[in-house]
Design an enzyme around this catalytic site. Structure first.
Site, PDB file in Angstrom:
ATOM      1  N   ASP A 187       8.906  48.901  35.955  1.00 44.37           N
ATOM      2  CA  ASP A 187       9.162  48.143  34.563  1.00 44.37           C
ATOM      3  C   ASP A 187      10.643  47.762  34.653  1.00 44.37           C
ATOM      4  OD1 ASP A 187      10.170  50.633  33.930  1.00 44.37           O
ATOM      5  OD2 ASP A 187       8.358  51.109  32.331  1.00 44.37           O
ATOM      6  N   SER A 188      10.955  47.081  33.440  1.00 45.34           N
ATOM      7  CA  SER A 188      12.502  46.609  33.527  1.00 45.34           C
ATOM      8  C   SER A 188      13.216  47.496  32.749  1.00 45.34           C
ATOM      9  CB  SER A 188      12.496  45.265  32.891  1.00 45.34           C
ATOM     10  OG  SER A 188      11.978  45.379  31.454  1.00 45.34           O
ATOM     11  N   GLY A 189      12.832  48.407  31.822  1.00 45.06           N
ATOM     12  CA  GLY A 189      13.588  49.243  30.833  1.00 45.06           C
ATOM     13  C   GLY A 189      13.576  48.725  29.480  1.00 45.06           C
ATOM     14  N   GLY A 190      13.100  47.714  29.497  1.00 37.26           N
ATOM     15  CA  GLY A 190      13.333  46.849  28.048  1.00 37.26           C
ATOM     16  C   GLY A 190      12.511  47.838  27.053  1.00 37.26           C
ATOM     17  N   PHE A 191      11.164  48.134  27.393  1.00 35.50           N
ATOM     18  CA  PHE A 191      10.441  48.878  26.446  1.00 35.50           C
ATOM     19  C   PHE A 191      11.098  50.031  25.918  1.00 35.50           C
ATOM     20  CE2 PHE A 191       7.185  51.930  25.272  1.00 35.50           C
ATOM     21  CZ  PHE A 191       6.390  51.195  24.099  1.00 35.50           C
ATOM     22  N   GLN A 239       5.490  37.378  25.585  1.00 37.00           N
ATOM     23  CA  GLN A 239       5.895  37.790  24.230  1.00 37.00           C
ATOM     24  C   GLN A 239       5.476  36.893  23.269  1.00 37.00           C
ATOM     25  OE1 GLN A 239       6.751  41.027  23.747  1.00 37.00           O
ATOM     26  NE2 GLN A 239       7.589  41.545  25.649  1.00 37.00           N
ATOM     27  N   GLY A 282       4.371  43.286  24.575  1.00 36.25           N
ATOM     28  CA  GLY A 282       4.399  43.374  23.230  1.00 36.25           C
ATOM     29  C   GLY A 282       3.146  43.593  22.543  1.00 36.25           C
ATOM     30  N   ASP A 333      -1.640  49.847  33.033  1.00 34.00           N
ATOM     31  CA  ASP A 333      -1.090  51.114  33.161  1.00 34.00           C
ATOM     32  C   ASP A 333      -0.950  51.672  31.805  1.00 34.00           C
ATOM     33  OD1 ASP A 333       2.192  51.488  32.061  1.00 34.00           O
ATOM     34  OD2 ASP A 333       1.582  49.275  32.184  1.00 34.00           O
ATOM     35  N   CYS A 391     -19.052  63.579  38.057  1.00 29.99           N
ATOM     36  CA  CYS A 391     -17.747  63.354  38.596  1.00 29.99           C
ATOM     37  C   CYS A 391     -17.486  64.384  39.886  1.00 29.99           C
ATOM     38  CB  CYS A 391     -16.433  63.796  37.515  1.00 29.99           C
ATOM     39  SG  CYS A 391     -14.913  63.611  38.346  1.00 29.99           S
ATOM     40  N   CYS A 420     -14.260  64.865  41.438  1.00 33.01           N
ATOM     41  CA  CYS A 420     -12.932  65.454  41.440  1.00 33.01           C
ATOM     42  C   CYS A 420     -13.129  66.970  41.471  1.00 33.01           C
ATOM     43  CB  CYS A 420     -12.314  64.859  40.003  1.00 33.01           C
ATOM     44  SG  CYS A 420     -12.494  66.001  38.619  1.00 33.01           S
ATOM     45  N   CYS A 446     -14.028  69.056  38.305  1.00 34.03           N
ATOM     46  CA  CYS A 446     -15.608  68.848  38.052  1.00 34.03           C
ATOM     47  C   CYS A 446     -16.422  69.664  39.495  1.00 34.03           C
ATOM     48  CB  CYS A 446     -15.953  67.696  37.845  1.00 34.03           C
ATOM     49  SG  CYS A 446     -15.431  66.897  36.470  1.00 34.03           S
ATOM     50  N   HIS A 457      -8.713  65.079  37.129  1.00 34.91           N
ATOM     51  CA  HIS A 457      -9.760  64.628  36.802  1.00 34.91           C
ATOM     52  C   HIS A 457      -9.861  63.063  35.902  1.00 34.91           C
ATOM     53  CE1 HIS A 457     -13.754  64.133  34.439  1.00 34.91           C
ATOM     54  NE2 HIS A 457     -13.032  63.778  33.586  1.00 34.91           N
TER      55      HIS A 457
END
Length: 376
Positions: A93-97, A190, A217, A267, A305, A307, A310, A336
């Site tokens: 990501d760009s760092g903006g958030f 945005q 956004g 994400d 599951c 994993c 489980c 999990h």
């Protein structure tokens, strides 16, 4: 197609899409969920364990990595892939958030943002050009434009001003990114919850031209109903032949709803963060393993599951290590949760390909509505 990334749609079912993003480090099957490796690690997980859950791509965080250990140090050590021992694609990501979330610790102007580190209070400057430089030093496969993301709710004038600034920054990001074969640059739409502002943003991004397009956004306090209302139109405003990435989402039902509305990538920190606090996502909803009802339960967390949590451990054991704050609790529950999320994506990909996505969604919601298995 560009020489940086290729995207191929294999099937659609309604607005839902399944396909493949091809990068120089491998294919990303879509819809795709990207585990978040904020500081060059998915907390509680070895990279090979993340891969074993079915993840094709990880997300790294420009803001955190520029502060510690610094992008320059990572570059000297061979780049982010080698540094964190992940040979698949990485999106940064760009760092903006993160800078937006600093609130009083930041100062915004036309050129960029000045902010104080949350670690030691040191002063830093992020501009579109610096964000592109940092992400190039990290060596990520998919780079995000530097943008400004206002927290919702916000008034229309504030959202419009922010969107227009982000579009100017998007153009500067594209120029600074330059020609980097093997690497992709995504623009970020945005416009808050305003349909016409979203359309203006999408048009501006199309004019600049990107390898993929993110919907930014959202998931910033507006609630699921408002987010879905926006997603009823926002993905359709973006090019059909490029990947669409919904940033920072989310809970399983958020993800299913986003895919149903035409989103390809997502994400969220939720699977790993929840795992560290005793929360497990299952086909029958969320389980709080710290609750006393699990103390004598020999059954697995989720019988369907595969994993390690489980297949090899009981609810009673997971309850014990979680209540005792043992490290293995967060490790097993994170594994999990990430496995569950990747199973969810695989289920959607299969259903879209088969043309049975509506039926799949109905079963997904019905099983979650059942709630957890009855206590012993």
């Amino acid at each position: 197609m560009t020489d940086r990334i290729s995207f191929h749609l294999d099937a659609t079912d309604g607005k839902a899409r399944t396909g493949k993003i091809q990068t120089t480090r491998g294919a990303i099957r879509t819809p795709a969920f990207m585990p978040v490796g904020t500081a060059a690690t998915v907390k509680g997980m070895m990279p090979e364990s993340v891969r074993a859950t079915g993840a094709d791509i990880l997300l790294g965080n420009t803001y955190h990595l520029m502060l510690r250990p610094t992008a320059e140090r990572i570059a000297r050590l061979g780049g982010l892939h080698g540094f964190m021992n992940w040979d698949g694609p990485i999106l940064t990501d760009s760092g903006g958030f993160q800078v937006m979330s600093l609130g009083a610790l930041r100062k915004l102007d036309e050129d960029g943002v000045t902010f104080k580190s949350h670690i030691d209070g040191s002063k830093h400057r992020l501009t579109p050009e610096r964000s592109m430089e940092i992400q190039a030093l990290l060596g990520s496969d998919i780079v995000m434009c530097f943008d400004e993301c206002p927290a919702l709710p916000a008034d229309r004038d504030r959202i419009a001003t922010s969107m227009e600034l982000s579009m100017r920054w998007a153009k500067r990001s594209k120029t600074a990114f330059g020609d980097r074969p093997g690497h992709a640059l995504f623009g970020i739409q945005q416009g808050g919850l305003e349909q016409d502002l979203r359309a203006q943003s999408a048009d501006a991004l199309r004019d600049i031209g990107f390898d993929g397009y993110a919907i930014g956004g959202l998931a910033v306090g507006e609630g699921q109903a408002a987010m879905f209302d926006c997603l009823d139109y926002a993905p359709d405003q973006l090019p059909v032949d490029r990947p669409r990435y919904l940033m920072g989402v989310g809970k399983p039902d958020d993800i299913v709803g986003a895919v149903a509305r035409g989103v390809d990538m997502m994400d969220c920190v939720l699977p790993s963060r929840s795992g560290r606090t005793g929360q497990a996502f299952t086909r029958r909803g969320v389980v709080n393993i710290r609750n006393a009802r699990h103390a004598d339960d020999p059954r697995p967390l989720d019988a369907e599951c595969a994993c390690p949590a489980c297949s090899s451990y009981s609810r009673a054991y997971l309850h014990h290590v979680s209540r005792s704050k043992e490290m293995i609790a967060g490790m097993l529950l994170t594994w999990h949760n990430l496995h569950y999320y990747q199973d969810l994506m695989a289920g959607m990909r299969g259903a879209i390909a088969a043309g049975t996505f509506d039926a799949w969604q109905a079963v997904f919601h019905a099983r979650r509505a059942e709630g957890d298995v009855e206590p012993i």
